[in-house]
Scaffold this motif. Structure first.
Motif, PDB file in Angstrom:
ATOM      1  N   TRP A 130      11.748  -8.473   8.030  1.00 23.87           N
ATOM      2  CA  TRP A 130      12.118  -8.726   6.667  1.00 23.87           C
ATOM      3  C   TRP A 130      11.784 -10.006   6.307  1.00 23.87           C
ATOM      4  O   TRP A 130      12.294 -11.053   6.788  1.00 23.87           O
ATOM      5  N   ILE A 131      10.689 -10.197   5.398  1.00 19.54           N
ATOM      6  CA  ILE A 131      10.246 -11.457   5.031  1.00 19.54           C
ATOM      7  C   ILE A 131      10.802 -11.753   3.586  1.00 19.54           C
ATOM      8  O   ILE A 131      11.029 -11.085   2.587  1.00 19.54           O
ATOM      9  N   ALA A 132      11.468 -13.017   3.465  1.00 20.36           N
ATOM     10  CA  ALA A 132      12.075 -13.509   2.294  1.00 20.36           C
ATOM     11  C   ALA A 132      11.489 -14.760   2.057  1.00 20.36           C
ATOM     12  O   ALA A 132      10.965 -15.552   2.597  1.00 20.36           O
ATOM     13  N   SER A 146       4.888   3.483  12.188  1.00 16.21           N
ATOM     14  CA  SER A 146       5.238   2.790  13.549  1.00 16.21           C
ATOM     15  C   SER A 146       6.050   1.502  13.568  1.00 16.21           C
ATOM     16  O   SER A 146       6.843   1.125  14.480  1.00 16.21           O
ATOM     17  N   ARG A 147       5.767   0.727  12.298  1.00 15.91           N
ATOM     18  CA  ARG A 147       6.544  -0.684  12.249  1.00 15.91           C
ATOM     19  C   ARG A 147       6.594  -0.533  10.634  1.00 15.91           C
ATOM     20  O   ARG A 147       5.750  -0.226   9.751  1.00 15.91           O
ATOM     21  N   LEU A 148       7.591  -1.358  10.149  1.00 16.47           N
ATOM     22  CA  LEU A 148       8.072  -1.741   8.781  1.00 16.47           C
ATOM     23  C   LEU A 148       8.065  -3.041   8.657  1.00 16.47           C
ATOM     24  O   LEU A 148       8.807  -3.898   9.336  1.00 16.47           O
ATOM     25  N   CYS A 149       7.466  -3.319   7.340  1.00 17.01           N
ATOM     26  CA  CYS A 149       7.631  -4.814   6.898  1.00 17.01           C
ATOM     27  C   CYS A 149       7.949  -4.867   5.327  1.00 17.01           C
ATOM     28  O   CYS A 149       7.054  -4.383   4.614  1.00 17.01           O
ATOM     29  N   VAL A 150       9.011  -5.253   5.144  1.00 14.91           N
ATOM     30  CA  VAL A 150       9.695  -5.532   3.812  1.00 14.91           C
ATOM     31  C   VAL A 150       9.740  -6.738   3.243  1.00 14.91           C
ATOM     32  O   VAL A 150      10.319  -7.739   3.906  1.00 14.91           O
ATOM     33  N   VAL A 151       8.891  -7.000   2.152  1.00 16.75           N
ATOM     34  CA  VAL A 151       8.743  -8.475   1.577  1.00 16.75           C
ATOM     35  C   VAL A 151       9.609  -8.632   0.463  1.00 16.75           C
ATOM     36  O   VAL A 151       9.574  -7.961  -0.640  1.00 16.75           O
ATOM     37  N   ASP A 152      10.520  -9.590   0.430  1.00 16.89           N
ATOM     38  CA  ASP A 152      11.364 -10.147  -0.488  1.00 16.89           C
ATOM     39  C   ASP A 152      12.036  -9.042  -1.409  1.00 16.89           C
ATOM     40  O   ASP A 152      11.913  -8.962  -2.570  1.00 16.89           O
ATOM     41  N   VAL A 153      12.875  -8.254  -0.686  1.00 17.83           N
ATOM     42  CA  VAL A 153      13.612  -7.189  -1.444  1.00 17.83           C
ATOM     43  C   VAL A 153      14.733  -6.450  -0.312  1.00 17.83           C
ATOM     44  O   VAL A 153      14.393  -6.600   0.928  1.00 17.83           O
ATOM     45  N   SER A 154      15.589  -6.149  -0.816  1.00 13.25           N
ATOM     46  CA  SER A 154      16.682  -5.543   0.314  1.00 13.25           C
ATOM     47  C   SER A 154      17.418  -4.013  -0.258  1.00 13.25           C
ATOM     48  O   SER A 154      17.043  -3.680  -1.512  1.00 13.25           O
ATOM     49  N   PRO A 155      17.686  -3.439   0.622  1.00 16.74           N
ATOM     50  CA  PRO A 155      18.259  -1.979   0.192  1.00 16.74           C
ATOM     51  C   PRO A 155      19.446  -1.789  -0.716  1.00 16.74           C
ATOM     52  O   PRO A 155      20.576  -1.395  -0.124  1.00 16.74           O
ATOM     53  N   VAL A 156      19.390  -2.495  -1.686  1.00 16.53           N
ATOM     54  CA  VAL A 156      20.708  -2.814  -2.553  1.00 16.53           C
ATOM     55  C   VAL A 156      20.239  -2.528  -4.041  1.00 16.53           C
ATOM     56  O   VAL A 156      19.090  -2.328  -4.188  1.00 16.53           O
ATOM     57  N   SER A 157      21.289  -2.305  -4.877  1.00 16.98           N
ATOM     58  CA  SER A 157      21.118  -2.156  -6.122  1.00 16.98           C
ATOM     59  C   SER A 157      21.213  -3.551  -6.766  1.00 16.98           C
ATOM     60  O   SER A 157      22.170  -4.506  -6.679  1.00 16.98           O
ATOM     61  N   TYR A 158      20.121  -4.099  -7.787  1.00 15.96           N
ATOM     62  CA  TYR A 158      20.004  -5.148  -8.363  1.00 15.96           C
ATOM     63  C   TYR A 158      20.601  -5.095  -9.730  1.00 15.96           C
ATOM     64  O   TYR A 158      20.194  -4.176 -10.474  1.00 15.96           O
ATOM     65  N   ARG A 159      21.265  -6.244 -10.251  1.00 19.09           N
ATOM     66  CA  ARG A 159      21.717  -6.139 -11.755  1.00 19.09           C
ATOM     67  C   ARG A 159      20.642  -7.027 -12.568  1.00 19.09           C
ATOM     68  O   ARG A 159      20.595  -6.956 -13.710  1.00 19.09           O
ATOM     69  N   HIS A 160      19.603  -7.994 -11.880  1.00 19.23           N
ATOM     70  CA  HIS A 160      18.883  -8.797 -12.716  1.00 19.23           C
ATOM     71  C   HIS A 160      17.528  -8.380 -13.003  1.00 19.23           C
ATOM     72  O   HIS A 160      16.628  -8.529 -12.385  1.00 19.23           O
ATOM     73  N   THR A 161      17.723  -7.563 -13.898  1.00 21.01           N
ATOM     74  CA  THR A 161      16.315  -6.872 -14.176  1.00 21.01           C
ATOM     75  C   THR A 161      15.998  -7.162 -15.737  1.00 21.01           C
ATOM     76  O   THR A 161      14.797  -6.628 -16.155  1.00 21.01           O
ATOM     77  N   SER A 162      16.532  -7.852 -16.226  1.00 19.94           N
ATOM     78  CA  SER A 162      16.318  -8.406 -17.630  1.00 19.94           C
ATOM     79  C   SER A 162      15.199  -8.914 -17.966  1.00 19.94           C
ATOM     80  O   SER A 162      14.291  -8.853 -18.951  1.00 19.94           O
ATOM     81  N   GLU A 163      14.741  -9.841 -17.008  1.00 19.74           N
ATOM     82  CA  GLU A 163      13.395 -10.601 -17.159  1.00 19.74           C
ATOM     83  C   GLU A 163      12.288  -9.758 -17.179  1.00 19.74           C
ATOM     84  O   GLU A 163      11.413  -9.804 -18.052  1.00 19.74           O
TER      85      GLU A 163
END
Length: 259
Positions: free
Chosen positions: A206-208, A103-120
């Motif tokens: 969309w919470i950032a 019914s409702r969507l809350c997305v916390v600090d992420v985007s519908p994209v591919s990220y390159r910074h996963t080394s951490e």
């Protein structure tokens, strides 16, 4: 380990509209306990996503399959779906693929994209895998072994929540091997798998975190294209773990969205 793909869940409350929370990488449903207890007027469900917590391990990581598994535990009544980081991607995909369940969507600090910074995150996994669990006497022993690779004590404590002691010794309840081998799947976004899927037309929040790099202005077109009714809120003095770093502000923002 569980021998099926049913997700482990924990419930809070017995009245009000349903709210379902999904954790991020290295997390588990109980990470949302503080937030859940702050919503007494709602029925809250905390979900352990595949390869995490008490849910089953899988041979492959697949965000779309995870979204289908999540939809299976939501039940017939539409829910407010909240997801952080990896869980935010699963939540977005669930809303897109099973809009009748959300019914409702809350997305916390992420985007519908591919990220390159996963080394951490890869470094965290390698450090956890390097611990010889057969030599551990106490959890503090693991903490000391992680200290050089993970100097932040808060992050170490978060990672060590995945360490469990059983009758035959210590084990990781998180699927480190598969996560380490297929981390790019979590950092990615399955555009091809969404071909022909309509945008989600329900309300979306969309919470950032202001100090995070996971929600940037350049990602807004992708978010708005898939979730045209989205509104973005940025919380000051917070990084990627917004709900842990600024819980009171996060709860206030979420409660406004729920009402």
């Amino acid at each position: 380990m569980p021998d099926d793909t049913t997700l482990h869940t924990t419930s809070f409350g017995d009245h009000g509209s349903p709210v379902v929370f999904c954790h991020g990488l290295f997390g588990q449903g109980r990470n949302w306990t503080q937030i859940a207890k702050a919503l007494p007027d709602h029925r809250v469900l905390l979900v352990d996503l595949p390869n995490h917590g008490r849910s089953a391990w899988t041979e492959d990581l697949d965000l779309i399959e995870d979204a289908h598994r999540l939809a299976d535990v939501l039940g017939p009544e539409p829910v407010t779906l909240v997801g952080h980081s990896m869980g935010g991607k699963v939540a977005m995909l669930t809303a897109l693929l099973h809009p009748e369940r959300v019914s409702r969507l809350c997305v916390v600090d992420v985007s519908p994209v591919s990220y390159r910074h996963t080394s951490e995150f890869a470094a965290y996994i390698a450090a956890m895998q390097a611990i010889d669990l057969t030599l551990l006497q106490r959890r503090d022993d693991a903490d000391r072994q992680l200290r050089e690779a993970v100097p932040n004590p808060t992050v170490r404590g978060f990672l060590l929540q995945n360490l469990r002691r059983e009758d035959d010794g210590w084990r990781w309840q998180i699927n480190l091997a598969t996560l380490g081998e297929q981390l790019a799947e979590i950092g990615g976004w399955p555009e091809e798998g969404l071909a022909g899927v309509a945008p989600y037309d329900g309300p979306a929040l969309w919470i950032a975190g202001a100090d995070s790099a996971y929600v940037l202005d350049e990602y807004a077109p992708a978010m708005e294209g898939l979730f045209p009714r989205v509104r973005r809120v940025t919380i000051k003095n917070a990084g990627h773990w917004v709900h842990s770093e600024q819980p009171e502000t996060f709860i206030a923002v979420l409660q406004r969205f729920l009402t």
